[in-house]
Scaffold this motif. Structure first.
Motif, short mmCIF file in Angstrom:
data_model
loop_
_atom_site.label_atom_id
_atom_site.label_comp_id
_atom_site.label_asym_id
_atom_site.label_seq_id
_atom_site.Cartn_x
_atom_site.Cartn_y
_atom_site.Cartn_z
N ARG A 127 5.84 13.92 -14.42
CA ARG A 127 6.44 15.25 -14.38
C ARG A 127 5.77 16.19 -13.39
NH1 ARG A 127 6.31 14.95 -20.62
NH2 ARG A 127 4.22 15.62 -20.14
N ARG A 128 4.63 15.82 -12.89
CA ARG A 128 3.93 16.69 -11.94
C ARG A 128 4.73 16.81 -10.65
NH1 ARG A 128 -0.71 19.15 -14.03
NH2 ARG A 128 -1.73 17.73 -15.45
N PRO A 129 4.52 17.88 -9.90
CA PRO A 129 5.21 17.99 -8.61
C PRO A 129 4.79 16.83 -7.69
CG PRO A 129 4.17 20.08 -9.20
CD PRO A 129 3.72 19.06 -10.21
N PRO A 130 5.72 16.27 -6.95
CA PRO A 130 5.36 15.14 -6.08
C PRO A 130 4.45 15.57 -4.93
CG PRO A 130 7.62 15.81 -5.67
CD PRO A 130 7.14 16.63 -6.84
N ALA A 131 3.63 14.66 -4.52
CA ALA A 131 2.81 14.89 -3.32
C ALA A 131 3.70 14.75 -2.10
CB ALA A 131 1.67 13.87 -3.26
N ILE A 190 -4.61 4.10 -4.33
CA ILE A 190 -3.47 4.41 -5.22
C ILE A 190 -3.95 5.06 -6.51
CG2 ILE A 190 -1.64 3.33 -6.61
CD1 ILE A 190 -1.38 1.29 -4.20
N VAL A 191 -5.03 4.53 -7.08
CA VAL A 191 -5.59 5.13 -8.30
C VAL A 191 -6.08 6.55 -8.02
CG1 VAL A 191 -7.50 4.96 -9.96
CG2 VAL A 191 -6.14 2.93 -9.40
N CYS A 192 -6.72 6.76 -6.88
CA CYS A 192 -7.21 8.10 -6.52
C CYS A 192 -6.06 9.08 -6.34
CB CYS A 192 -8.07 8.04 -5.26
SG CYS A 192 -9.68 7.30 -5.52
N ILE A 193 -4.98 8.64 -5.71
CA ILE A 193 -3.81 9.51 -5.53
C ILE A 193 -3.26 9.92 -6.90
CG2 ILE A 193 -1.40 9.55 -4.76
CD1 ILE A 193 -2.33 7.69 -2.42
N LEU A 232 0.84 -1.20 0.00
CA LEU A 232 0.00 0.00 0.00
C LEU A 232 0.87 1.25 0.00
CD1 LEU A 232 -2.51 1.81 0.45
CD2 LEU A 232 -2.37 1.21 2.88
N GLY A 233 1.83 1.30 0.92
CA GLY A 233 2.67 2.49 1.04
C GLY A 233 3.53 2.72 -0.18
N TYR A 234 4.14 1.67 -0.70
CA TYR A 234 5.00 1.84 -1.86
C TYR A 234 4.18 2.24 -3.09
CZ TYR A 234 9.02 1.46 -4.89
OH TYR A 234 10.04 1.75 -5.76
N GLY A 235 3.01 1.62 -3.24
CA GLY A 235 2.13 2.00 -4.36
C GLY A 235 1.70 3.45 -4.26
N ALA A 236 1.35 3.88 -3.05
CA ALA A 236 0.97 5.28 -2.84
C ALA A 236 2.16 6.20 -3.12
CB ALA A 236 0.46 5.48 -1.41
N GLY A 237 3.35 5.77 -2.71
CA GLY A 237 4.55 6.55 -2.97
C GLY A 237 4.85 6.67 -4.46
N LEU A 238 4.65 5.59 -5.19
CA LEU A 238 4.84 5.64 -6.64
C LEU A 238 3.83 6.60 -7.28
CD1 LEU A 238 5.44 1.93 -7.71
CD2 LEU A 238 7.08 3.82 -7.84
N ALA A 239 2.57 6.47 -6.88
CA ALA A 239 1.53 7.34 -7.43
C ALA A 239 1.81 8.81 -7.11
CB ALA A 239 0.16 6.94 -6.90
N ALA A 240 2.48 9.05 -6.00
CA ALA A 240 2.77 10.41 -5.56
C ALA A 240 4.02 11.01 -6.20
CB ALA A 240 2.93 10.44 -4.04
N THR A 241 4.82 10.18 -6.86
CA THR A 241 6.09 10.70 -7.38
C THR A 241 6.33 10.46 -8.87
OG1 THR A 241 7.21 8.65 -6.71
CG2 THR A 241 7.27 10.49 -5.14
#
Length: 197
Positions: free
Chosen positions: A104-108, A184-187, A92-101
């Motif tokens: 080219r968009r600024p990372p969450a 993860i999809v929502c992020i 969960l955490g790694y998937g969320a981290g991937l979706a956040a980074t």
């Protein structure tokens, strides 16, 4: 059943300790999100397993490979809560981290990932609670009996409780997978639309 091999206890602890060390050494959002996911999902699982270990401790000592010398319900709940969920929290955490980074968009930020991860925990809590209550009520309504020969090590008065615990544990696993994928999809979608989560 054979006792749980020591490496299946030690490996997750070593992994989480190493991950924590990496997070202190390097500020990588994906790894910090992974550590947060482990903490959140394992924390939830340890609390859930406090109930499970009191309803039917044999769920952990008979229906799972027993941990040598561990029979006290509180410790069973803590140990199995962690062992059964750390990997799901890591995914969960790694998937969320991937979706956040990724992209080219600024990372969450890590803080922006907390809400979606807590939503997963809330979803799992609701699904698991509903399943536990529904199975318990229906087991009483239909006077369900569990008389399998393989369950001889479980006292008769706790066999239905073992069934209830096993059922809501299955629902917890399934709902955490579904909730994690949705989070993860929502992020990713929110970050894609707005630039950040």
């Amino acid at each position: 059943m054979e006792p749980l091999p020591w490496y299946r206890i030690a490996a997750p602890v070593v992994f989480v300790a190493m991950l924590a060390g990496i997070c202190v050494w390097k500020d990588l959002l994906r790894f910090r999100a992974m550590l947060m996911g482990i903490g959140l999902l394992s924390g939830y699982a340890m609390l859930q397993d406090q109930i499970s270990a009191r309803l039917c401790p044999e769920y952990f000592t008979v229906l799972h490979n027993p941990i040598p010398g561990l029979t006290e319900p509180t410790l069973l709940g803590i140990a199995w809560g962690f062992l059964g969920s750390w990997w799901g929290g890591a995914l969960l955490g790694y998937g969320a981290g991937l979706a956040a980074t990724l992209g080219r968009r600024p990372p969450a930020t890590l803080r922006q990932l907390l809400g979606p991860m807590l939503a997963v925990i809330a979803f799992v809590t609701v699904c698991t609670s509903f399943a536990g209550i529904a199975v318990s009520m229906n087991a009483d309504l239909f006077s369900i009996r569990v008389d399998a020969i393989s369950l001889d090590a479980i006292p008769v008065q706790r066999r239905v409780k073992a069934f209830i615990v096993a059922t809501y544990h299955l629902v917890a696993y399934a709902s955490s997978v579904i909730g994690s994928v949705v989070a993860i999809v929502c992020i990713a979608n929110k970050r894609g639309r707005m630039g950040v989560v």
